[in-house]
Structures are given as structure tokens and as C-alpha cells.
Write a protein that holds these residues in place. Structure first.
Motif, mmCIF file in Angstrom:
data_model
loop_
_atom_site.group_PDB
_atom_site.id
_atom_site.type_symbol
_atom_site.label_atom_id
_atom_site.label_comp_id
_atom_site.label_asym_id
_atom_site.label_seq_id
_atom_site.Cartn_x
_atom_site.Cartn_y
_atom_site.Cartn_z
ATOM 1 N N PHE A 211 0.842 -1.200 0.000
ATOM 2 C CA PHE A 211 0.000 0.000 0.000
ATOM 3 C C PHE A 211 0.871 1.241 0.000
ATOM 4 O O PHE A 211 1.910 1.266 0.651
ATOM 5 C CB PHE A 211 -0.917 0.008 1.224
ATOM 6 C CG PHE A 211 -1.985 -1.043 1.140
ATOM 7 C CD1 PHE A 211 -3.226 -0.735 0.605
ATOM 8 C CD2 PHE A 211 -1.742 -2.350 1.573
ATOM 9 C CE1 PHE A 211 -4.213 -1.709 0.508
ATOM 10 C CE2 PHE A 211 -2.721 -3.322 1.467
ATOM 11 C CZ PHE A 211 -3.953 -3.000 0.938
ATOM 12 N N THR A 289 -1.768 2.264 -9.511
ATOM 13 C CA THR A 289 -2.396 1.168 -8.786
ATOM 14 C C THR A 289 -2.533 0.003 -9.765
ATOM 15 O O THR A 289 -2.991 0.198 -10.892
ATOM 16 C CB THR A 289 -3.787 1.595 -8.242
ATOM 17 O OG1 THR A 289 -3.586 2.610 -7.269
ATOM 18 C CG2 THR A 289 -4.521 0.413 -7.617
ATOM 19 N N TRP A 308 0.719 -6.755 -5.645
ATOM 20 C CA TRP A 308 -0.484 -5.994 -5.881
ATOM 21 C C TRP A 308 -0.281 -4.660 -5.174
ATOM 22 O O TRP A 308 -0.132 -4.613 -3.951
ATOM 23 C CB TRP A 308 -1.697 -6.756 -5.350
ATOM 24 C CG TRP A 308 -2.898 -5.887 -5.281
ATOM 25 C CD1 TRP A 308 -3.527 -5.451 -4.154
ATOM 26 C CD2 TRP A 308 -3.603 -5.307 -6.386
ATOM 27 N NE1 TRP A 308 -4.565 -4.632 -4.484
ATOM 28 C CE2 TRP A 308 -4.640 -4.528 -5.857
ATOM 29 C CE3 TRP A 308 -3.439 -5.363 -7.785
ATOM 30 C CZ2 TRP A 308 -5.519 -3.804 -6.661
ATOM 31 C CZ3 TRP A 308 -4.327 -4.647 -8.577
ATOM 32 C CH2 TRP A 308 -5.358 -3.884 -8.018
ATOM 33 N N ASN A 310 -1.525 -0.864 -4.228
ATOM 34 C CA ASN A 310 -2.700 0.007 -4.127
ATOM 35 C C ASN A 310 -2.232 1.372 -3.632
ATOM 36 O O ASN A 310 -1.754 1.501 -2.515
ATOM 37 C CB ASN A 310 -3.709 -0.628 -3.161
ATOM 38 C CG ASN A 310 -4.998 0.161 -3.065
ATOM 39 O OD1 ASN A 310 -5.045 1.326 -3.448
ATOM 40 N ND2 ASN A 310 -6.032 -0.478 -2.516
ATOM 41 N N THR A 312 -3.319 4.907 -2.528
ATOM 42 C CA THR A 312 -4.540 5.595 -2.095
ATOM 43 C C THR A 312 -4.316 7.107 -2.094
ATOM 44 O O THR A 312 -3.188 7.575 -1.999
ATOM 45 C CB THR A 312 -4.976 5.129 -0.692
ATOM 46 O OG1 THR A 312 -3.864 5.316 0.191
ATOM 47 C CG2 THR A 312 -5.376 3.673 -0.693
HETATM 48 C C1 NAG Z 1 -7.195 0.292 -2.243
HETATM 49 O O1 NAG Z 1 -7.280 0.417 -0.848
HETATM 50 C C2 NAG Z 1 -8.393 1.154 -0.411
HETATM 51 C C3 NAG Z 1 -8.274 1.388 1.090
HETATM 52 O O2 NAG Z 1 -7.921 0.194 1.747
HETATM 53 C C4 NAG Z 1 -9.651 0.413 -0.809
HETATM 54 O O3 NAG Z 1 -10.802 1.132 -0.389
HETATM 55 C C5 NAG Z 1 -9.680 0.248 -2.317
HETATM 56 O O4 NAG Z 1 -10.786 -0.530 -2.700
HETATM 57 C C6 NAG Z 1 -8.412 -0.403 -2.796
HETATM 58 N N1 NAG Z 1 -8.388 -0.348 -4.244
HETATM 59 C C7 NAG Z 1 -8.344 -1.425 -5.001
HETATM 60 C C8 NAG Z 1 -8.330 -1.177 -6.473
HETATM 61 O O5 NAG Z 1 -8.292 -2.566 -4.531
#
Ligand code: NAG
Ligand code: NAG
Ligand code: NAG
Ligand code: NAG
Ligand code: NAG
Ligand code: NAG
Ligand code: NAG
Length: 320
Positions: A211, A289, A308, A310, A312
Motif C-alpha cells: 500500500f 495502482t 499488488w 494500491n 490511495t
Molecule cells: C485500495 O485500498 C483502499 C483502502 O484500503 C480500498 O478502499 C480500495 O478498494 C483499494 N483499491 C483497489 C483497487 O483494490
């Protein structure tokens, strides 16, 4: 005494030849040249190739060998009766007899032909809760072993291994294990060892999540089992479906390509120690992402780390 003689005789008269699947192979045979010669090659009782009246004779040749045999014709007069067998098949393995006859006498020698099809590649993939390892087109039957890093009791790795042969007689070996708890905690290694133990191919896979926050540097680790001499390192990225290549490095040519020049960086010196980690400099949620794969390939090895990522967006709007 007689036993010892017999032993030596067998060794003189029988030559072991290992041929590589689908390549050409020479079955050696020589005789004392004295004028005209008759040459017959047999596999067990099956006619493979004949030569007499100064030319090749295909009348009795078995269909299995059709178009795949020849002698070194210009050298027959010097006592060379060696046979060339082209595009070797698994079914060609066995004992061959070279019979030669001249006016000085007859001679029989034997060639024991074995076939091998080398391991070309080993593939490991993580599919849901399972790690699958596969290698194909191999002869004779290879063996497959699993291990993990950090090490685990292998009895905990439930494994299911299937071995199948295709119509050409080549083997495919495929093994499945169920992952241990949290996938990101282990690297899974699969090794395939050839029947004669001369070749060992290893592939590994690791999967992790990472993350990050938009605008902040993000480090994507990719640690490989050991330093390599000759290797290629590749990073790919999948946002939706089409993978794009972000970064490649080839240690032989020392050529680097980085299509994310201002967005990602990698320390080449670290790569030589087995550290292929990538740093995203100013990641953006909508762009960066996705699914990152680090692949390091070297001699009979392939290691992959899937991450993976992500990114934010930090909460906007400051509370006054
Ligand atoms: C990325 O992380 C956020 C917060 O944990 C989550 O809400 C979101 O769905 C995630 N995005 C993906 C594409 O998985
Ligand atoms: C026969 O000739 C071929 C071609 O020159 C050579 O490769 C092979 O070693 C020779 N075999 C013998 C037994 O002399
Ligand atoms: C040929 O060689 C193989 C491997 O060394 C051996 O297992 C086999 O028994 C031999 N076959 C004959 C017919 O001598
Ligand atoms: C996998 O299964 C085979 C046969 O069922 C067994 O011999 C082997 O030890 C098992 N474990 C591993 C880690 O390969
Ligand atoms: C798996 O382990 C990693 C690191 O130890 C941790 O960050 C992650 O949250 C864990 N995932 C699950 C599903 O437990
Ligand atoms: C690396 O590749 C070079 C050039 O292809 C070769 O000469 C060298 O022997 C290889 N080194 C190792 C350790 O495989
Ligand atoms: C791996 O390389 C990165 C630079 O790309 C460095 O920051 C990091 O400390 C290295 N990790 C290890 C364990 O050496």
C-alpha cells in the motif's frame, strides 16, 4: 578369468550413445576395409539401413526409419560404417547392430542408444489458493521437488503430482500444492531434475501486497534467492489487462530500458546482489495502482515476485 574377458569384450563391442530428441545423432561403427563391403544396420531384428553393391539400399528399410538414415558414403572405403540418424524419436532408443562383411570376414558391433529431451523451462504460478509448477516435453521422466523460503516442514505442503506422456513419448510433469496460510509469508520454489540428474531447473514465485500514498515514494521489494552472474531483470505492470514492460536490464549487454524514466528507479548495483527492488517516485492512484511483476531469469532459473500495489489518495480538505 573368462569372466573378466567377457566383461572387456562387451565393453569393446557395445557403445553407449545418448541422442538428443529431434536432433541428429551418429551411431559409430568401423571395420577393417578390404575392398567391397556389405553393411547392415538393425535395431533388434528390424532393418534400419543397408549398403551393398557400392550404394545405399532402402528396399527392406523399416518405415519408422524412412528418410532419416544415411552413412558417411565417401568414408566407407576407409572403414567407416557409422550411421547418421536424423530427427531422433523417443522410440529410437534401444540396441542397434552394425553388421559388416568383407572378403576378410564378418563383424558385428552393437550400439545402445538412449534418448533425452532436455528440460527447456519450468513454470510456477499462483492460482487462488494453489501454487502450480509445470515442465513439459522432457525425456526420460524427470523428478519434481518443492521447497519454501523461509523453510517449512514439507509434509505440510500437500502436493499432487501428475505425470503424463504425449504421443511422441515426451513427459509433462505438473504438481500442485496448497498455500500455507498467508501467501505473502513464503517464497515457493519448484525444482525439476532430469532423469540422469544432469540438469536442474528451478523456478520460484512470491506474491505480496503493498500500500502507498499518492505523491509519496513507494518501495516495491523484489529480493531474489542469490546473486547471479548472467541474468535479465524485468518489471512489468498490469493495470487492467494488457501488461506493459516498465524496466529491463540484461547483465551481459548491460543494457537498461526504463519506460517510466521519471516515475520509477532501480539500483543496478543492487541487482547484482539479488535485490531487484523498484522505487516508484511520485505514484498516482489512478495511474500506478495495479499488479507489478519482477522477473529475474538466469541459467536454468526463473524467479518471480508479484505485487499488488494500491496507491490511495490521502484525505483532501483540511479541517480548520
Ligand atoms: C485500495 O485500498 C483502499 C483502502 O484500503 C480500498 O478502499 C480500495 O478498494 C483499494 N483499491 C483497489 C483497487 O483494490
Ligand atoms: C565416420 O565419419 C564421420 C564424418 O567424418 C565422423 O564424424 C565419424 O567419427 C567417423 N566414424 C568412424 C567410426 O570413423
Ligand atoms: C542400454 O543402456 C541402458 C542405460 O545404460 C541400460 O539401462 C540398458 O539395459 C541397455 N540396454 C541394452 C539392450 O543393453
Ligand atoms: C509430494 O508427493 C510425493 C508423492 O506423493 C512425495 O514423494 C513427496 O515427498 C511429496 N512432497 C514434496 C514436498 O515434494
Ligand atoms: C499477510 O502478511 C502480510 C505481511 O506479514 C500482512 O501485511 C498482510 O496483511 C497479511 N494478509 C492477510 C490476509 O492476513
Ligand atoms: C556469462 O555469459 C558470458 C557471455 O555469454 C559467458 O562467457 C560466461 O561464461 C557466463 N558466466 C556464467 C557464470 O555463466
Ligand atoms: C535493495 O535496493 C534498494 C535500492 O534499490 C535499497 O534501498 C534497499 O535497501 C536494498 N535492500 C536490501 C535488503 O539490500
Amino acid at each position: 578369468m573368462t569372466k573378466a574377458c567377457k566383461y572387456i569384450l562387451v565393453h569393446i563391442l557395445e557403445t553407449l550413445v545418448t541422442c538428443v530428441f529431434h536432433e541428429d545423432c551418429i551411431l559409430p561403427c568401423s571395420f577393417l576395409p578390404t575392398g567391397a563391403v556389405v553393411i547392415h544396420w538393425y535395431k533388434q531384428q528390424i532393418p534400419v539401413h543397408s549398403f551393398y553393391y557400392r550404394q545405399d539400399q532402402f528396399g527392406l528399410q523399416n518405415k519408422h526409419f524412412s528418410g532419416r538414415t544415411s552413412l558417411f558414403n565417401p568414408q566407407i572405403a576407409q572403414g567407416n560404417a557409422s550411421l547418421v540418424l536424423r530427427k531422433v524419436k523417443v522410440q529410437d532408443r534401444g540396441r542397434y547392430k552394425c553388421y559388416t562383411s568383407t572378403r576378410k570376414g564378418n563383424q558385428e558391433t552393437f550400439v545402445n542408444l538412449s534418448v533425452k529431451a532436455l528440460i527447456q523451462m519450468v513454470k510456477v504460478d499462483i492460482i487462488e489458493e494453489e501454487v502450480i509448477c509445470q515442465a513439459q516435453n522432457i525425456y526420460p521422466l524427470p523428478q519434481l521437488y518443492w521447497s519454501t523460503e523461509p523453510p517449512t516442514d514439507l509434509n505440510n505442503l500437500y502436493n499432487h503430482t501428475r505425470k503424463t506422456a504425449d504421443s511422441k513419448g515426451l513427459f509433462t510433469i505438473e504438481s500442485t500444492i496448497t498455500i500455507l496460510g498467508n501467501i505473502s509469508q513464503h517464497v515457493y520454489f519448484c525444482s525439476v531434475v532430469s532423469g540422469d540428474r544432469s540438469q536442474v531447473w528451478t523456478a520460484s514465485v512470491k506474491q505480496q501486497d503493498k500500500f502507498g500514498e499518492e505523491g509519496n515514494k513507494l518501495f516495491i521489494p523484489c529480493m531474489l534467492p542469490q546473486p547471479q552472474h548472467n541474468f535479465t531483470l524485468t518489471w512489468t505492470f498490469i493495470k487492467t489487462t494488457e501488461p506493459i514492460i516498465i524496466f529491463t536490464y540484461d547483465s551481459r549487454s548491460q543494457r537498461i530500458t526504463n519506460s517510466w524514466e521519471k516515475k520509477a528507479k532501480l539500483d543496478i548495483q543492487q541487482a547484482y546482489t539479488g535485490n531487484g527492488s523498484l522505487t516508484l517516485l511520485h505514484p498516482e492512484s489512478s495511474v500506478h495502482t495495479g499488479f507489478y511483476t519482477c522477473t529475474l531469469s538466469s541459467f536454468q532459473m526463473k524467479h518471480q515476485v508479484h505485487t499488488w500495489v494500491n496507491i490511495t489518495v490521502p484525505r483532501t480538505g483540511t479541517i480548520i
